[in-house]
Enzyme design. Structure first.
Site, mmCIF file in Angstrom:
data_model
loop_
_atom_site.group_PDB
_atom_site.id
_atom_site.type_symbol
_atom_site.label_atom_id
_atom_site.label_comp_id
_atom_site.label_asym_id
_atom_site.label_seq_id
_atom_site.Cartn_x
_atom_site.Cartn_y
_atom_site.Cartn_z
ATOM 1 N N ARG A 148 -10.031 6.616 -2.204
ATOM 2 C CA ARG A 148 -10.004 6.086 -1.023
ATOM 3 C C ARG A 148 -9.494 7.110 -0.110
ATOM 4 O O ARG A 148 -8.363 7.913 -0.266
ATOM 5 C CB ARG A 148 -8.889 5.086 -1.105
ATOM 6 C CG ARG A 148 -9.384 3.621 -1.505
ATOM 7 C CD ARG A 148 -8.447 2.577 -1.401
ATOM 8 N NE ARG A 148 -7.177 3.018 -1.541
ATOM 9 C CZ ARG A 148 -5.920 2.053 -1.425
ATOM 10 N NH1 ARG A 148 -6.270 0.816 -1.011
ATOM 11 N NH2 ARG A 148 -4.935 2.425 -1.642
ATOM 12 N N ASP A 194 -3.743 -11.905 4.434
ATOM 13 C CA ASP A 194 -3.136 -10.674 3.938
ATOM 14 C C ASP A 194 -3.476 -9.499 4.836
ATOM 15 O O ASP A 194 -4.635 -9.008 4.748
ATOM 16 C CB ASP A 194 -3.343 -10.449 2.643
ATOM 17 C CG ASP A 194 -2.357 -9.351 2.012
ATOM 18 O OD1 ASP A 194 -2.085 -8.269 2.864
ATOM 19 O OD2 ASP A 194 -2.164 -9.219 0.876
ATOM 20 N N TYR A 207 5.141 -0.654 5.149
ATOM 21 C CA TYR A 207 5.118 0.629 4.344
ATOM 22 C C TYR A 207 3.964 1.668 4.470
ATOM 23 O O TYR A 207 3.707 2.574 4.032
ATOM 24 C CB TYR A 207 5.966 0.713 3.028
ATOM 25 C CG TYR A 207 5.254 -0.015 1.976
ATOM 26 C CD1 TYR A 207 4.023 0.284 1.223
ATOM 27 C CD2 TYR A 207 5.740 -1.318 1.564
ATOM 28 C CE1 TYR A 207 3.533 -0.547 0.506
ATOM 29 C CE2 TYR A 207 5.113 -2.050 0.665
ATOM 30 C CZ TYR A 207 4.060 -1.822 0.105
ATOM 31 O OH TYR A 207 3.302 -2.601 -0.785
ATOM 32 N N LYS A 208 2.746 0.652 4.876
ATOM 33 C CA LYS A 208 1.355 1.430 4.980
ATOM 34 C C LYS A 208 1.320 2.030 6.374
ATOM 35 O O LYS A 208 1.867 3.033 6.537
ATOM 36 C CB LYS A 208 0.324 0.590 4.424
ATOM 37 C CG LYS A 208 0.432 0.242 3.026
ATOM 38 C CD LYS A 208 -0.408 -0.805 2.509
ATOM 39 C CE LYS A 208 -0.329 -1.099 1.001
ATOM 40 N NZ LYS A 208 -1.068 -2.252 0.445
ATOM 41 N N PHE A 218 -6.436 -8.138 -3.600
ATOM 42 C CA PHE A 218 -5.514 -7.221 -4.169
ATOM 43 C C PHE A 218 -4.790 -8.166 -5.265
ATOM 44 O O PHE A 218 -4.673 -9.389 -5.225
ATOM 45 C CB PHE A 218 -4.645 -6.822 -3.068
ATOM 46 C CG PHE A 218 -3.349 -5.861 -3.334
ATOM 47 C CD1 PHE A 218 -3.778 -4.486 -3.231
ATOM 48 C CD2 PHE A 218 -2.176 -6.307 -4.005
ATOM 49 C CE1 PHE A 218 -3.023 -3.323 -3.770
ATOM 50 C CE2 PHE A 218 -1.279 -5.200 -4.327
ATOM 51 C CZ PHE A 218 -1.635 -3.965 -4.305
HETATM 52 C C1 LIG Z 1 -0.312 -3.091 -0.565
HETATM 53 C C2 LIG Z 1 -0.748 -4.564 -0.549
HETATM 54 C C3 LIG Z 1 0.036 -5.386 -0.946
HETATM 55 C C4 LIG Z 1 1.503 -4.985 -1.798
HETATM 56 O O1 LIG Z 1 2.436 -6.071 -1.871
HETATM 57 P P1 LIG Z 1 3.991 -5.652 -2.527
HETATM 58 O O2 LIG Z 1 4.587 -6.958 -2.794
HETATM 59 O O3 LIG Z 1 4.348 -4.624 -1.162
HETATM 60 O O4 LIG Z 1 3.919 -4.916 -3.449
HETATM 61 C C5 LIG Z 1 -0.288 -6.878 -1.041
HETATM 62 N N1 LIG Z 1 -1.394 -7.121 -0.668
HETATM 63 C C6 LIG Z 1 -2.362 -6.166 -0.214
HETATM 64 C C7 LIG Z 1 -3.777 -6.518 0.293
HETATM 65 C C8 LIG Z 1 -2.117 -4.822 -0.105
HETATM 66 O O5 LIG Z 1 -2.596 -3.929 0.220
#
Ligand SMILES: *Cc1c(COP(=O)(O)O)cnc(C)c1O
Length: 407
Positions: free
Chosen positions: A381, A207, A232-233, A130
């Protein structure tokens, strides 16, 4: 053909032991939403969350005012972290906190990790992680004069143990990968990759954004050093809900994260000179915790604990398996490809479909109440959150996609 697929959705819904949870969400069948397929980007709200928020504001915030901090709010980041650890992370108490955002926590933990490996000059990461993970590590490398060792990952699969074994060595301070790849949905072999990192003396950080609440996680058993993820996911915490950080118990006493704020201090309210980190996981905190934004987590963890991560994973695999069948039978004739693992053991909670020009379909899909996620250059997705999504909903969404492709 469609009749058979519709009948299969009906049979799967009828046999689904978790089907009833859908009713615990706010308005799953209201508004203009025909099919919500992006639970891996923003989970739906629970009815209980709306009630808890209202009650918290009316009673605790309005009634307790500043006394709320000493009543219990000071303990929320740790107490909720421990509970998340127990329900979803396979983590014993005292190692997990709720705080900040994933981005900020990656910075805090990765900076602390490289400081624990003085003299080592490399961080190993992969090209398809990401963006925020990659960007933060780029910043740390510049700041600490470290070298980034990039593993080229195939965006249709993901990070493999052999690639990590070939990339790490005596110079490696830290490796950071995603448990589930945000694009392909590839499920990485966390225990094996962690073992490889440890075999050269490096620390392993994971992560968990795309696995928490969807895939069982055993941080303690897997011997993971550090982990972060968002709420939040699949955890339905709401837009911008705070993230979580995990640090292995025996690392905590020596781990010094760089954002030395008063909330991570040994005695926050003494307001004394000089920073002294708190004992244990509180030292991972920095500033005033986002209490209001943690309210939903109470309801979400109640639900996840009742449902159990094992059954959630079983349903998740059935949902994505069904989505793959729909892709093969309804969409393949329109040159839609599956751009992710088909093997259930290698698949996280979402599947990615690919076809050049998909970007143009996003607006008509939304106009028709179908909400998947789009990832450049040409990936849609499909992330059906197990507790809020029915098989019929997956069918409806992909049937609309097919009709748009055919017109
Ligand atoms: C959604 C996501 C993030 C989001 O990071 P934020 O700091 O909440 O914006 C980070 N890493 C991965 C792998 C994600 O899927």
């Amino acid at each position: 053909m469609s009749d058979d697929l519709i009948a299969r959705a009906a049979a799967l819904d009828a046999a689904d032991p978790l089907a009833g949870y859908r009713e615990q969400f706010l308005a799953p069948d209201d508004f203009d939403v025909v099919s919500y397929l992006d639970g891996n980007s923003l989970g739906r709200p629970l009815k209980a969350t709306a009630e808890l928020m209202e009650r918290f504001i009316r009673e605790q915030w309005a009634g307790r005012l500043i006394r709320g901090w000493t009543d219990e709010w000071m303990e929320w980041p740790l107490r909720l972290g421990d509970r998340l650890g127990r329900v979803a992370l396979g983590a014993a108490a005292g190692q997990t906190v709720i705080a900040d955002s994933t981005t900020v926590l990656i910075y805090k933990l990765a900076r602390a990790a490289v400081a624990l490996r003085p003299g080592r000059t490399q961080i190993v990461l992969d090209t398809d992680n990401f963006p925020t993970d990659r960007y933060v590590l780029e910043g740390i490398a510049a700041e600490r004069d470290l070298e980034l060792v990039w593993i080229e990952t195939d965006p249709v699969t993901g990070i493999h143990a052999e690639q990590v074994a070939a990339a790490v060595g005596e110079e490696t301070a830290l490796v950071l990968f995603s448990h589930v790849a945000y694009r392909s949905g590839w499920l990485a072999d966390v225990p094996e990759i962690t073992r490889i990192a440890h075999s050269v003396g490096a620390l392993a950080m994971w992560d968990l954004c795309h696995s928490v609440g969807s895939v069982p996680i055993y941080l303690d058993k897997w011997d993971v050093d550090l982990a972060v993820g968002c709420t939040y996911k699949y955890l339905n915490g709401g837009p911008g809900a705070p993230a979580f950080a995990y640090a292995r118990k025996d690392l905590l006493p020596s781990l010094r994260q760089p954002i030395q704020g008063w909330m991570g201090h040994r005695a926050s309210f003494e307001m004394g000179p000089g920073y002294e980190p708190a004992e244990g996981s509180r030292a991972l905190l920095s500033g005033t915790p986002a209490i209001l934004a943690m309210v939903p987590l109470h309801a979400n963890l109640d639900m996840l604990e009742a449902a159990g991560i094992g059954p959630v994973r079983e349903k998740s695999l059935l949902l994505t398996g069904y989505a793959l069948d729909l892709a093969d039978e309804l969409l393949a004739p329109y040159e839609v490809e599956v751009a992710g693992p088909r093997d259930p053991e290698k698949r996280g909670g979402h599947v990615t479909l690919r076809k050049p020009g998909f970007e143009k379909l996003l607006e008509p899909l939304w106009d028709n109440g179908v909400i998947p996620d789009y990832r450049r250059p040409d990936g849609l997705r499909i992330g059906p959150a197990p507790l809020s999504t029915s098989f019929g909903e997956v069918y409806r969404g992909l049937a609309v996609l097919r009709s748009l492709l055919s017109s």
